[in-house]
Design a protein around this motif. Structure first.
Motif, PDB file in Angstrom:
ATOM      1  N   ILE A 191    -123.445  91.784  60.141  1.00 39.60           N
ATOM      2  CA  ILE A 191    -123.514  91.563  61.583  1.00 39.60           C
ATOM      3  C   ILE A 191    -122.529  90.436  61.891  1.00 39.60           C
ATOM      4  CG2 ILE A 191    -124.974  90.917  63.519  1.00 39.60           C
ATOM      5  CD1 ILE A 191    -127.410  91.788  61.808  1.00 39.60           C
ATOM      6  N   LEU A 192    -121.537  90.752  62.713  1.00 40.67           N
ATOM      7  CA  LEU A 192    -120.490  89.781  63.030  1.00 40.67           C
ATOM      8  C   LEU A 192    -120.678  89.256  64.453  1.00 40.67           C
ATOM      9  CD1 LEU A 192    -117.389  91.774  61.673  1.00 40.67           C
ATOM     10  CD2 LEU A 192    -119.005  90.335  60.408  1.00 40.67           C
ATOM     11  N   THR A 193    -120.256  88.011  64.664  1.00 40.05           N
ATOM     12  CA  THR A 193    -120.456  87.420  65.988  1.00 40.05           C
ATOM     13  C   THR A 193    -119.196  86.748  66.513  1.00 40.05           C
ATOM     14  OG1 THR A 193    -121.230  85.438  64.872  1.00 40.05           O
ATOM     15  CG2 THR A 193    -122.918  86.916  65.739  1.00 40.05           C
ATOM     16  N   HIS A 194    -119.044  86.800  67.819  1.00 37.16           N
ATOM     17  CA  HIS A 194    -118.027  86.039  68.541  1.00 37.16           C
ATOM     18  C   HIS A 194    -118.450  84.567  68.531  1.00 37.16           C
ATOM     19  CE1 HIS A 194    -116.093  84.476  72.227  1.00 37.16           C
ATOM     20  NE2 HIS A 194    -115.163  85.390  71.990  1.00 37.16           N
ATOM     21  N   GLY A 195    -117.497  83.659  68.641  1.00 32.19           N
ATOM     22  CA  GLY A 195    -117.792  82.226  68.574  1.00 32.19           C
ATOM     23  C   GLY A 195    -118.828  81.753  69.572  1.00 32.19           C
ATOM     24  N   ALA A 196    -118.795  82.277  70.789  1.00 29.34           N
ATOM     25  CA  ALA A 196    -119.737  81.833  71.820  1.00 29.34           C
ATOM     26  C   ALA A 196    -121.168  82.191  71.426  1.00 29.34           C
ATOM     27  CB  ALA A 196    -119.390  82.467  73.169  1.00 29.34           C
ATOM     28  N   VAL A 197    -121.314  83.345  70.793  1.00 27.68           N
ATOM     29  CA  VAL A 197    -122.640  83.783  70.349  1.00 27.68           C
ATOM     30  C   VAL A 197    -123.071  82.963  69.134  1.00 27.68           C
ATOM     31  CG1 VAL A 197    -123.930  85.710  69.349  1.00 27.68           C
ATOM     32  CG2 VAL A 197    -122.325  86.129  71.239  1.00 27.68           C
ATOM     33  N   GLU A 198    -122.121  82.766  68.189  1.00 28.21           N
ATOM     34  CA  GLU A 198    -122.480  82.085  66.944  1.00 28.21           C
ATOM     35  C   GLU A 198    -122.871  80.629  67.193  1.00 28.21           C
ATOM     36  OE1 GLU A 198    -123.054  83.768  64.296  1.00 28.21           O
ATOM     37  OE2 GLU A 198    -123.752  81.967  63.270  1.00 28.21           O
ATOM     38  N   ALA A 199    -122.206  79.965  68.131  1.00 33.06           N
ATOM     39  CA  ALA A 199    -122.537  78.566  68.425  1.00 33.06           C
ATOM     40  C   ALA A 199    -123.993  78.466  68.883  1.00 33.06           C
ATOM     41  CB  ALA A 199    -121.600  78.022  69.495  1.00 33.06           C
ATOM     42  N   THR A 200    -124.402  79.388  69.734  1.00 28.71           N
ATOM     43  CA  THR A 200    -125.788  79.383  70.209  1.00 28.71           C
ATOM     44  C   THR A 200    -126.748  79.738  69.070  1.00 28.71           C
ATOM     45  OG1 THR A 200    -124.944  80.088  72.346  1.00 28.71           O
ATOM     46  CG2 THR A 200    -127.314  80.240  72.023  1.00 28.71           C
ATOM     47  N   ASN A 201    -126.358  80.714  68.238  1.00 26.56           N
ATOM     48  CA  ASN A 201    -127.215  81.069  67.095  1.00 26.56           C
ATOM     49  C   ASN A 201    -127.512  79.844  66.237  1.00 26.56           C
ATOM     50  OD1 ASN A 201    -126.953  83.698  67.878  1.00 26.56           O
ATOM     51  ND2 ASN A 201    -125.676  84.340  66.141  1.00 26.56           N
ATOM     52  N   ALA A 202    -126.474  79.065  65.968  1.00 29.03           N
ATOM     53  CA  ALA A 202    -126.630  77.918  65.072  1.00 29.03           C
ATOM     54  C   ALA A 202    -127.621  76.918  65.661  1.00 29.03           C
ATOM     55  CB  ALA A 202    -125.268  77.263  64.837  1.00 29.03           C
ATOM     56  N   ILE A 203    -127.507  76.682  66.956  1.00 28.12           N
ATOM     57  CA  ILE A 203    -128.404  75.719  67.603  1.00 28.12           C
ATOM     58  C   ILE A 203    -129.848  76.215  67.542  1.00 28.12           C
ATOM     59  CG2 ILE A 203    -129.017  74.686  69.834  1.00 28.12           C
ATOM     60  CD1 ILE A 203    -125.940  74.816  70.446  1.00 28.12           C
ATOM     61  N   LEU A 204    -130.044  77.490  67.859  1.00 26.43           N
ATOM     62  CA  LEU A 204    -131.411  78.020  67.881  1.00 26.43           C
ATOM     63  C   LEU A 204    -132.012  78.076  66.473  1.00 26.43           C
ATOM     64  CD1 LEU A 204    -131.124  80.765  70.645  1.00 26.43           C
ATOM     65  CD2 LEU A 204    -132.010  78.452  70.848  1.00 26.43           C
ATOM     66  N   ARG A 205    -131.191  78.420  65.474  1.00 27.65           N
ATOM     67  CA  ARG A 205    -131.704  78.423  64.087  1.00 27.65           C
ATOM     68  C   ARG A 205    -132.175  77.029  63.697  1.00 27.65           C
ATOM     69  NH1 ARG A 205    -126.933  81.699  62.519  1.00 27.65           N
ATOM     70  NH2 ARG A 205    -127.658  83.855  62.366  1.00 27.65           N
ATOM     71  N   ASP A 206    -131.370  76.022  64.049  1.00 28.17           N
ATOM     72  CA  ASP A 206    -131.757  74.628  63.758  1.00 28.17           C
ATOM     73  C   ASP A 206    -133.104  74.283  64.372  1.00 28.17           C
ATOM     74  OD1 ASP A 206    -129.664  73.826  62.286  1.00 28.17           O
ATOM     75  OD2 ASP A 206    -128.705  72.586  63.838  1.00 28.17           O
ATOM     76  N   GLN A 207    -133.396  74.890  65.503  1.00 31.74           N
ATOM     77  CA  GLN A 207    -134.662  74.601  66.185  1.00 31.74           C
ATOM     78  C   GLN A 207    -135.834  75.366  65.573  1.00 31.74           C
ATOM     79  OE1 GLN A 207    -132.614  75.179  70.349  1.00 31.74           O
ATOM     80  NE2 GLN A 207    -134.654  74.317  70.682  1.00 31.74           N
ATOM     81  N   GLY A 208    -135.528  76.320  64.690  1.00 36.75           N
ATOM     82  CA  GLY A 208    -136.604  77.058  64.038  1.00 36.75           C
ATOM     83  C   GLY A 208    -136.792  78.486  64.542  1.00 36.75           C
ATOM     84  N   TYR A 209    -135.936  78.933  65.475  1.00 36.96           N
ATOM     85  CA  TYR A 209    -136.024  80.344  65.891  1.00 36.96           C
ATOM     86  C   TYR A 209    -135.456  81.189  64.754  1.00 36.96           C
ATOM     87  CZ  TYR A 209    -136.776  78.541  70.632  1.00 36.96           C
ATOM     88  OH  TYR A 209    -137.278  77.891  71.728  1.00 36.96           O
ATOM     89  N   THR A 210    -136.110  82.330  64.477  1.00 35.24           N
ATOM     90  CA  THR A 210    -135.684  83.158  63.341  1.00 35.24           C
ATOM     91  C   THR A 210    -134.690  84.215  63.780  1.00 35.24           C
ATOM     92  OG1 THR A 210    -137.876  82.851  62.413  1.00 35.24           O
ATOM     93  CG2 THR A 210    -136.530  84.590  61.443  1.00 35.24           C
ATOM     94  N   LEU A 211    -133.497  84.168  63.188  1.00 35.02           N
ATOM     95  CA  LEU A 211    -132.457  85.157  63.480  1.00 35.02           C
ATOM     96  C   LEU A 211    -131.922  85.680  62.150  1.00 35.02           C
ATOM     97  CD1 LEU A 211    -130.456  83.164  66.192  1.00 35.02           C
ATOM     98  CD2 LEU A 211    -132.078  85.033  66.586  1.00 35.02           C
TER      99      LEU A 211
END
Ligand SMILES: [Zn+2]
Ligand SMILES: [Zn+2]
Length: 338
Positions: A191-211
């Motif tokens: 699963i590949l992501t554009h930078g705008a999506v990946e930046a948000t993914n990283a923040i949410l993962r840090d918060q404990g959301y499971t992706l």
């Protein structure tokens, strides 16, 4: 006559008793923010207050801000007003804001969705006397299917593309929708992501959301090494040079607006998936009914039609002008007006 708990000003929704604004669209001293989308969390305020869960994304998008966090359900006294934030089920961290002054309760919905999506904090009805509700999809034609059935449509589309040696390019807004779709995917390859999506993914993962695991598309990435990958990118990136490296490809777009055939056709996507982070027609009514409120103020979306419908059924409803909309799924594409 006493002042209303909330008033509508040219800078935003204002609470005279607490001297603060909710989601103001012009710079103010004290802003309470429902969620991180750009039309609600704007730059330039002196002090911000938002849920602990919403703040990391807001800081990422707004840069240096002076902000305080608040837990869902926690009560805080601001001047003569008591405020608390309650899950809106729209995107991770999103909230409805409850304001109580001398026993009278108003709630500002922000954007909301009433059905749980498995990723963000599920919507919680809040009893009040007056409810300020969005109505982005306030027309009977908007009825969402169960998200499991949309998830299987998307997974089947990806599988068919893989079998045919194609990439799957999926357009989704970078905050909220993209992560919700990720959480619905059955991993069948990279699963590949554009930078705008990946930046948000990283923040949410840090918060404990499971992706699920995702790979950021960088210039070094060789598409030949990831055949059949699914690529998630903001809709604007799909038609750009950025997306052209992935060929051949099938394109899909996930939005509540895909319910309208004309828009589906005009977007020139191979597939439209009807899935929204806003309430559908039934969800709006259920939410309004569950507040027990007599007075309903409607903003953003099909406001006139929706307010008339409510008035005909015994509510005291009126349209209030706001400057929400403009990011994400919030605003109707221009084609919707035709
Ligand atoms: Zn929003
Ligand atoms: Zn909005």
């Amino acid at each position: 006559m006493t002042e209303p708990v909330l008033t509508f000003t040219d800078r935003g929704i204002y609470c005279p008793a607490g001297d603060f604004f909710i989601d103001p669209w012009r710079p103010v001293d004290r802003a309470l923010i429902t969620h991180g989308h750009a039309d609600h969390a704007r730059p330039g305020h002196t002090h911000y207050l938002a849920t602990d869960a919403a703040l990391p994304v807001m800081r990422h998008r707004l840069g240096e801000i002076t902000a305080q966090g608040i837990a869902y359900g926690e009560t805080r006294q601001i001047g003569g007003a008591q405020v608390s934030f309650h899950p809106a089920g729209h995107i991770p961290g999103s909230a409805q804001i409850r304001v109580e002054v001398a026993g009278e309760v108003w709630v500002v919905s922000g954007d909301y969705k009433t059905t749980p999506d498995g990723l963000c904090e599920p919507f919680e009805p809040v009893r009040c006397h007056s409810f300020i509700s969005e109505c982005t999809f306030g027309l009977p034609v908007f009825k969402w299917h169960d998200q499991r059935s949309v998830a299987s449509e998307i997974n089947a589309w990806w599988a068919a593309n893989r079998a045919a040696g194609r990439f799957s390019l999926l357009g989704a807004y970078s905050l909220g929708k993209a992560q919700r779709l990720l959480s619905l995917l059955e991993p069948q390859g990279p699963i590949l992501t554009h930078g705008a999506v990946e930046a948000t993914n990283a923040i949410l993962r840090d918060q404990g959301y499971t992706l699920p695991d995702t790979t950021h598309v960088t210039p070094a990435l060789n598409p030949k090494e990831v055949p059949g990958a699914l690529v998630i990118a903001p809709p604007s990136a799909l038609g750009s040079q950025w997306a052209r490296r992935f060929r051949p490809a099938s394109t899909g777009f996930a939005s509540g607006w895909m319910r309208l055939r004309g828009i589906r056709r005009r977007r020139a996507m191979d597939r439209g998936f009807v899935i929204s982070d806003h309430a559908d027609w039934d969800g709006l009514h259920a939410a309004i009914r569950d507040t027990g409120a007599e007075n309903i103020y409607v903003t953003h979306g099909y406001t006139d039609i929706f307010a008339r419908w409510l008035n005909e059924r015994g509510w005291n409803a009126q349209v209030v002008p706001t400057e929400f909309g403009g990011e994400e799924e919030d605003s109707a594409p221009a084609e919707a007006a035709e």
